[in-house]
Design a protein around this motif. Structure first.
Motif, short mmCIF file in Angstrom:
data_model
loop_
_atom_site.label_atom_id
_atom_site.label_comp_id
_atom_site.label_asym_id
_atom_site.label_seq_id
_atom_site.Cartn_x
_atom_site.Cartn_y
_atom_site.Cartn_z
N UNK A 62 0.83 -1.22 0.00
CA UNK A 62 0.00 0.00 0.00
C UNK A 62 0.86 1.26 0.00
N UNK A 63 0.32 2.33 -0.58
CA UNK A 63 1.08 3.58 -0.66
C UNK A 63 1.32 4.22 0.70
N UNK A 64 0.48 3.91 1.66
CA UNK A 64 0.66 4.49 3.00
C UNK A 64 1.53 3.62 3.90
N UNK A 65 2.20 2.62 3.32
CA UNK A 65 3.10 1.77 4.12
C UNK A 65 4.31 2.60 4.56
N UNK A 66 4.68 2.48 5.84
CA UNK A 66 5.78 3.28 6.40
C UNK A 66 7.12 2.88 5.78
N UNK A 67 7.22 1.68 5.22
CA UNK A 67 8.48 1.25 4.61
C UNK A 67 8.80 2.04 3.35
N UNK A 68 7.78 2.64 2.73
CA UNK A 68 8.01 3.45 1.55
C UNK A 68 8.43 4.87 1.88
N UNK A 69 8.38 5.25 3.13
CA UNK A 69 8.75 6.59 3.55
C UNK A 69 9.77 6.50 4.70
N UNK A 70 11.02 6.10 4.39
CA UNK A 70 12.02 6.01 5.46
C UNK A 70 12.35 7.39 6.03
N UNK A 71 12.71 7.40 7.28
CA UNK A 71 13.03 8.65 7.96
C UNK A 71 14.47 9.04 7.70
N UNK A 72 14.75 10.33 7.66
CA UNK A 72 16.09 10.91 7.51
C UNK A 72 16.79 10.42 6.24
N UNK A 73 16.03 10.33 5.18
CA UNK A 73 16.61 9.88 3.92
C UNK A 73 17.67 10.84 3.41
N UNK A 74 17.39 12.14 3.44
CA UNK A 74 18.35 13.13 2.97
C UNK A 74 19.63 13.12 3.79
N UNK A 75 19.49 12.93 5.07
CA UNK A 75 20.68 12.89 5.94
C UNK A 75 21.58 11.72 5.59
N UNK A 76 20.98 10.53 5.39
CA UNK A 76 21.78 9.35 5.05
C UNK A 76 22.43 9.49 3.68
N UNK A 77 21.70 10.08 2.72
CA UNK A 77 22.28 10.28 1.39
C UNK A 77 23.44 11.26 1.44
N UNK A 78 23.29 12.35 2.19
CA UNK A 78 24.38 13.34 2.31
C UNK A 78 25.60 12.73 3.00
N UNK A 79 25.37 11.94 4.03
CA UNK A 79 26.50 11.31 4.73
C UNK A 79 27.21 10.33 3.81
N UNK A 80 26.46 9.55 3.04
CA UNK A 80 27.09 8.60 2.11
C UNK A 80 27.90 9.32 1.04
#
Length: 239
Positions: A62-80
């Motif tokens: 489902x589109x409202x599944x929390x797995x499709x909206x991980x938290x702090x995505x931008x932070x993890x991408x910037x750190x990587x």
């Protein structure tokens, strides 16, 4: 005489109200493995995925599944990205090719031998080779030739020089034989009326080195004065 019959609980008649509730429940919630009253095409009503078809099925989330909206995505991408950039800069810093310099230091000795037709000289020079790289450098071969009055009078090639360690400097003693067969030079060196028999010697040095999977050639021309009349064992710097 009539014998009374006892009716057990197992033979009781079904309650019609319970059947109505079950039918009403199934109407709103169909049984597992069915969709809109039809059998599910994935598991065919069995509730299990057929063996061997796992790689052919697609899971629907489902589109409202929390797995499709991980938290702090931008932070993890910037750190990587920052970590990858730092590692790339670090690798480039240590593997970036730096200079390997060849420097003549001094003339250690000049040995002169007179023969009936020639003047044989052994000139020993001290040279420095410095490696500014963070990786070892292998000296493939070293060639030196001597010229007097623009004529090649001797040549020496060395192939067993040791490797240069990273960020280090080594000193090498190079000896070159110079047979002077020219009659004018022979007369000049053996003349007793001349007190100083100075020759202007040009040395052409060529060195092939290998590091970081590539071969590089270094060349250097140096000039020095030597005395061809007598032995000179006093070291003096190259000018």
């Amino acid at each position: 005489m009539v014998t009374p019959v006892k009716i057990s609980k197992d033979t009781e008649e079904p309650d019609p109200t319970k059947g109505m509730e079950r039918a009403r429940t199934l109407r709103h919630f169909p049984p597992y493995g069915s969709m809109n009253g039809d059998t599910c095409p994935t598991c065919r009503g069995t509730g299990r995925i057929p063996r061997g078809h796992e790689d052919q099925l697609v899971a629907v989330i489902p589109c409202n599944d929390v797995r499709l909206k991980p938290r702090r995505t931008k932070l993890y991408v910037c750190i990587s990205m920052a970590v990858c950039l730092f590692l790339c800069c670090l690798i480039l810093f240590f593997l970036f090719p730096r200079s390997v310099t060849l420097t003549p230091v001094s003339v250690l000795s000049v040995m002169v031998y007179f023969t009936p037709d020639t003047v044989e000289m052994e000139v020993t020079n001290l040279i420095n080779i410095s490696n500014e790289n963070y990786v070892p450098v292998q000296v493939v071969d070293f060639t030196i030739q001597g010229l007097v009055s623009e004529a090649v009078v001797g040549k020496t090639k060395i192939s067993n020089m040791t490797a240069l360690k990273a960020r280090s400097q080594n000193s090498y003693t190079i000896q070159i034989d110079l047979p002077l067969t020219d009659k004018g030079l022979y007369t000049y060196c053996r003349s007793s009326s001349i007190k100083i028999h100075t020759l202007f010697l040009e040395l052409q040095m060529t060195m092939n080195i290998s590091y970081l999977s590539h071969v590089e050639q270094l060349s250097l021309d140096t000039f020095e004065y030597i005395d061809c009349g007598t032995n000179s064992t006093i070291p003096h710097p190259v000018r």
